[in-house]
Motif scaffolding. Structure first.
Motif, PDB file in Angstrom:
ATOM      1  N   MET A   1       0.819  -1.189   0.000  1.00  0.00           N
ATOM      2  CA  MET A   1       0.000   0.000   0.000  1.00  0.00           C
ATOM      3  C   MET A   1       0.862   1.252   0.000  1.00  0.00           C
ATOM      4  O   MET A   1       0.505   2.243  -0.616  1.00  0.00           O
ATOM      5  CB  MET A   1      -0.925  -0.030   1.219  1.00  0.00           C
ATOM      6  CG  MET A   1      -1.923   1.093   1.246  1.00  0.00           C
ATOM      7  SD  MET A   1      -2.898   1.402  -0.242  1.00  0.00           S
ATOM      8  CE  MET A   1      -3.610  -0.168  -0.568  1.00  0.00           C
ATOM      9  N   LYS A   2       1.994   1.206   0.690  1.00  0.00           N
ATOM     10  CA  LYS A   2       2.871   2.371   0.729  1.00  0.00           C
ATOM     11  C   LYS A   2       3.345   2.737  -0.679  1.00  0.00           C
ATOM     12  O   LYS A   2       3.467   3.915  -1.001  1.00  0.00           O
ATOM     13  CB  LYS A   2       4.073   2.118   1.627  1.00  0.00           C
ATOM     14  CG  LYS A   2       3.727   2.057   3.090  1.00  0.00           C
ATOM     15  CD  LYS A   2       4.963   1.784   3.903  1.00  0.00           C
ATOM     16  CE  LYS A   2       4.617   1.639   5.359  1.00  0.00           C
ATOM     17  NZ  LYS A   2       5.790   1.380   6.181  1.00  0.00           N
ATOM     18  N   ILE A   3       3.579   1.729  -1.485  1.00  0.00           N
ATOM     19  CA  ILE A   3       4.036   1.995  -2.855  1.00  0.00           C
ATOM     20  C   ILE A   3       2.932   2.686  -3.651  1.00  0.00           C
ATOM     21  O   ILE A   3       3.191   3.669  -4.354  1.00  0.00           O
ATOM     22  CB  ILE A   3       4.496   0.685  -3.539  1.00  0.00           C
ATOM     23  CG1 ILE A   3       5.754   0.158  -2.852  1.00  0.00           C
ATOM     24  CG2 ILE A   3       4.739   0.906  -5.027  1.00  0.00           C
ATOM     25  CD1 ILE A   3       6.166  -1.231  -3.285  1.00  0.00           C
ATOM     26  N   ALA A   4       1.709   2.205  -3.550  1.00  0.00           N
ATOM     27  CA  ALA A   4       0.597   2.813  -4.280  1.00  0.00           C
ATOM     28  C   ALA A   4       0.377   4.257  -3.840  1.00  0.00           C
ATOM     29  O   ALA A   4       0.146   5.142  -4.677  1.00  0.00           O
ATOM     30  CB  ALA A   4      -0.679   1.996  -4.078  1.00  0.00           C
ATOM     31  N   LEU A   5       0.447   4.500  -2.542  1.00  0.00           N
ATOM     32  CA  LEU A   5       0.279   5.861  -2.042  1.00  0.00           C
ATOM     33  C   LEU A   5       1.415   6.758  -2.538  1.00  0.00           C
ATOM     34  O   LEU A   5       1.180   7.881  -2.991  1.00  0.00           O
ATOM     35  CB  LEU A   5       0.223   5.870  -0.519  1.00  0.00           C
ATOM     36  CG  LEU A   5      -1.024   5.261   0.095  1.00  0.00           C
ATOM     37  CD1 LEU A   5      -0.853   5.106   1.610  1.00  0.00           C
ATOM     38  CD2 LEU A   5      -2.253   6.090  -0.217  1.00  0.00           C
ATOM     39  N   THR A   6       2.634   6.266  -2.464  1.00  0.00           N
ATOM     40  CA  THR A   6       3.787   7.057  -2.900  1.00  0.00           C
ATOM     41  C   THR A   6       3.712   7.355  -4.387  1.00  0.00           C
ATOM     42  O   THR A   6       3.965   8.490  -4.809  1.00  0.00           O
ATOM     43  CB  THR A   6       5.099   6.332  -2.549  1.00  0.00           C
ATOM     44  OG1 THR A   6       5.131   6.112  -1.138  1.00  0.00           O
ATOM     45  CG2 THR A   6       6.307   7.136  -2.963  1.00  0.00           C
ATOM     46  N   VAL A   7       3.349   6.370  -5.189  1.00  0.00           N
ATOM     47  CA  VAL A   7       3.214   6.583  -6.638  1.00  0.00           C
ATOM     48  C   VAL A   7       2.131   7.626  -6.919  1.00  0.00           C
ATOM     49  O   VAL A   7       2.320   8.522  -7.761  1.00  0.00           O
ATOM     50  CB  VAL A   7       2.913   5.250  -7.364  1.00  0.00           C
ATOM     51  CG1 VAL A   7       2.456   5.480  -8.787  1.00  0.00           C
ATOM     52  CG2 VAL A   7       4.135   4.347  -7.331  1.00  0.00           C
ATOM     53  N   THR A   8       1.012   7.549  -6.217  1.00  0.00           N
ATOM     54  CA  THR A   8      -0.069   8.520  -6.411  1.00  0.00           C
ATOM     55  C   THR A   8       0.393   9.916  -6.026  1.00  0.00           C
ATOM     56  O   THR A   8       0.157  10.889  -6.759  1.00  0.00           O
ATOM     57  CB  THR A   8      -1.304   8.118  -5.576  1.00  0.00           C
ATOM     58  OG1 THR A   8      -1.715   6.812  -5.968  1.00  0.00           O
ATOM     59  CG2 THR A   8      -2.447   9.093  -5.781  1.00  0.00           C
ATOM     60  N   GLU A   9       1.074  10.044  -4.898  1.00  0.00           N
ATOM     61  CA  GLU A   9       1.519  11.361  -4.424  1.00  0.00           C
ATOM     62  C   GLU A   9       2.595  11.951  -5.333  1.00  0.00           C
ATOM     63  O   GLU A   9       2.520  13.128  -5.717  1.00  0.00           O
ATOM     64  CB  GLU A   9       2.014  11.247  -2.985  1.00  0.00           C
ATOM     65  CG  GLU A   9       0.894  10.908  -2.016  1.00  0.00           C
ATOM     66  CD  GLU A   9       1.333  10.221  -0.749  1.00  0.00           C
ATOM     67  OE1 GLU A   9       0.474  10.042   0.125  1.00  0.00           O
ATOM     68  OE2 GLU A   9       2.517   9.854  -0.622  1.00  0.00           O
ATOM     69  N   VAL A  10       3.574  11.148  -5.694  1.00  0.00           N
ATOM     70  CA  VAL A  10       4.617  11.631  -6.596  1.00  0.00           C
ATOM     71  C   VAL A  10       4.018  11.959  -7.964  1.00  0.00           C
ATOM     72  O   VAL A  10       4.366  12.961  -8.585  1.00  0.00           O
ATOM     73  CB  VAL A  10       5.770  10.596  -6.713  1.00  0.00           C
ATOM     74  CG1 VAL A  10       6.735  10.962  -7.827  1.00  0.00           C
ATOM     75  CG2 VAL A  10       6.513  10.489  -5.388  1.00  0.00           C
ATOM     76  N   GLY A  11       3.079  11.137  -8.405  1.00  0.00           N
ATOM     77  CA  GLY A  11       2.396  11.402  -9.673  1.00  0.00           C
ATOM     78  C   GLY A  11       1.683  12.744  -9.672  1.00  0.00           C
ATOM     79  O   GLY A  11       1.699  13.472 -10.666  1.00  0.00           O
TER      80      GLY A  11
END
Length: 143
Positions: free
Chosen positions: A1-11
């Motif tokens: 989940m941390k990866i999905a959140l980080t990808v969304t935020e960086v995106g």
């Protein structure tokens, strides 16, 4: 989940950085590569109205995960980030389904909905399971 959140935020940060350089005229994007009605003033105003909430949720979420701080502060930042992310996704879904989809396209667009669902899905999985926070490891044991 941390990866999905980080990808969304960086995106989000990348998106707004790119949108800014396009508006400043530093990058020219071919009209056929843009989204439909990108020159419509209503769409432009609606899109830019998301800038503060998107930047705030991205910075809060990234800071909570990558800046060293007390766990209690990290949890507060993550809850703020997830709440703002959920609100941004819900607002986009609402506008896209009620206004853009029905008024401009003559029907609802599932492509637009799927993109707007990502923040809500991240929040829905992260909040109940507490996946944003690593449990603290005890520093000493009682005897």
């Amino acid at each position: 989940m941390k990866i999905a959140l980080t990808v969304t935020e960086v995106g989000m940060l990348i998106y707004w950085g790119f949108a800014s350089v396009v508006v400043l005229g530093w990058v020219i994007v071919a009209p056929d590569a843009m989204y439909p009605y990108y020159r419509n003033p209503l769409i432009v105003i609606w899109n830019w109205s998301f800038l503060p909430i998107d930047i705030l949720f991205a910075l809060c979420g990234l800071a909570a995960r990558f800046v060293p701080m007390a766990p209690e502060r990290a949890v507060v930042l993550q809850i703020v980030s997830l709440t703002l992310m959920f609100c941004a996704g819900l607002m986009a879904l609402n506008f896209g389904s009620c206004n853009v989809g029905s008024t401009l396209h003559g029907g609802r667009s599932t492509r637009g909905w799927s993109f707007c669902l990502l923040p809500g899905c991240c929040v829905s999985f992260a909040l109940p399971k507490g996946l944003w926070h690593e449990p603290e490891k005890p520093t000493h044991q009682r005897q």
